[in-house]
Design a protein around this motif. Sequence first.
Motif, PDB file in Angstrom:
ATOM      1  N   LYS A 117       1.005  -1.151   0.355  1.00 39.48           N
ATOM      2  CA  LYS A 117      -0.096   0.307   0.057  1.00 39.48           C
ATOM      3  C   LYS A 117       0.384   1.681  -0.100  1.00 39.48           C
ATOM      4  CE  LYS A 117      -4.067   2.417   2.979  1.00 39.48           C
ATOM      5  NZ  LYS A 117      -4.449   2.070   3.842  1.00 39.48           N
ATOM      6  N   PRO A 118       1.792   1.637   1.381  1.00 42.81           N
ATOM      7  CA  PRO A 118       2.441   3.343   0.865  1.00 42.81           C
ATOM      8  C   PRO A 118       2.760   3.063  -0.274  1.00 42.81           C
ATOM      9  CG  PRO A 118       3.352   1.106   2.369  1.00 42.81           C
ATOM     10  CD  PRO A 118       2.153   0.572   2.361  1.00 42.81           C
ATOM     11  N   TRP A 119       4.095   2.216  -1.382  1.00 39.39           N
ATOM     12  CA  TRP A 119       4.599   2.195  -1.863  1.00 39.39           C
ATOM     13  C   TRP A 119       4.025   2.507  -3.407  1.00 39.39           C
ATOM     14  CZ3 TRP A 119       9.208   3.067  -1.719  1.00 39.39           C
ATOM     15  CH2 TRP A 119       9.945   3.652  -0.793  1.00 39.39           C
ATOM     16  N   ARG A 120       2.446   1.816  -3.584  1.00 37.58           N
ATOM     17  CA  ARG A 120       1.386   2.694  -4.122  1.00 37.58           C
ATOM     18  C   ARG A 120       0.578   3.852  -4.673  1.00 37.58           C
ATOM     19  NH1 ARG A 120       2.667  -1.583  -8.267  1.00 37.58           N
ATOM     20  NH2 ARG A 120       2.012  -3.966  -7.388  1.00 37.58           N
ATOM     21  N   GLU A 121       0.619   4.021  -3.222  1.00 37.62           N
ATOM     22  CA  GLU A 121       0.544   5.744  -2.799  1.00 37.62           C
ATOM     23  C   GLU A 121       1.127   6.417  -2.695  1.00 37.62           C
ATOM     24  OE1 GLU A 121      -0.322   5.218   0.851  1.00 37.62           O
ATOM     25  OE2 GLU A 121      -2.813   4.940   1.111  1.00 37.62           O
TER      26      GLU A 121
END
Length: 371
Positions: free
Chosen positions: A121-125
Amino acid sequence: MLDHLTEGPDSAPPLLLGPSLGTSRALWDEVAPELSAGHRVIRWDLPGHGGSAADLIGAGATVGDLAGLVLALADSLGVRRFAYAGVSLGGAVGLHLAVHHPERVSSLAVVCSSAHFNGEKPWRERAALVREQGLAELARSADARWFTPGFTVPRLVRDHREADPGAYAACCDALAAFDLRDRLGEISAPTLLIAGREDPATPPAHLREIADAVPGAALVEIPGASHLAPAERPEAVLTALRGHFDGGAKRGMAVRRAVLGDAHVDRAQARQTPFTARFQDFISRYAWGEIWTDETLSRRERSMITMTALVAHGHYDELAMHVRAARRNGLTPEEIGAVLLQTAVYCGVPAANSAFAAAQRVLAEEDGTAG
């Protein structure tokens, strides 16, 4: 093709150095020149970072894609098997290579990295944010993410700000999809993990997880280092990498024994004291581990050069030792005599006279004719 910088002799063992996300090969500026004394060091830039083209990868890229680019670079340079060290994303590339291409990796060092990067999630964001807004805002927080308070490397922060947003986002996609935890036990290359004790991005626990899973792996924690340890604590990183890739003085000791003989080296080791220990290590590590292992010259040629230098400086005890070494390296008595005759012209007849006397004693001992 990935942009790269090569340092060190072409005949030295190759060592590839990988960067972290947002940086260029300048991340290794304080370490690579020292490593190049004994290695053919090849530093490469991520796509869209430094000098590498942004279109080498696109959205949805994987760490495997980046590893493929590294292998293509190695192939283009004629490098089949290599040692590898990488930071963060560069470290993930090294892990992928060690798992999926074990025949290419002779030794591995993973620096401030992880077998996973805290979930998808944090990398997609972050990828979505960079694609929408660019890198200026993210670069402003680089110091806090990369270094301990009060430390910075302006060149690296500038590289972050100037990276291509699309390529940076694609690298974020690669980190989002990366998880090798279930494959770590397959790594067979000698592996070193280096953790920055103050690293908030990949804390020591991430490196410890890899060390616990990779057979025979070692872990070094560096105090006072955050995420970009090679830039913040280069001396400590250099010491760890040298010990890992060079095996300390192990490689040099093997050559020293092959050239000088076990009996001589055993006597030297037996005479070693705390006062002389660092000098003995220096001899094994640099003279034998870096100079005598360079394949540019054969051992026969090195013996001829060494004998000439010893005659020139009048070191006749050392000369006797290296006459024995020259015989082990394949020189005949006639060839040794020819070398010493050459020294009569360029070093002087008295020096050559003493050299012939020393060499004759050694050769007579070898023939069993000494009185």
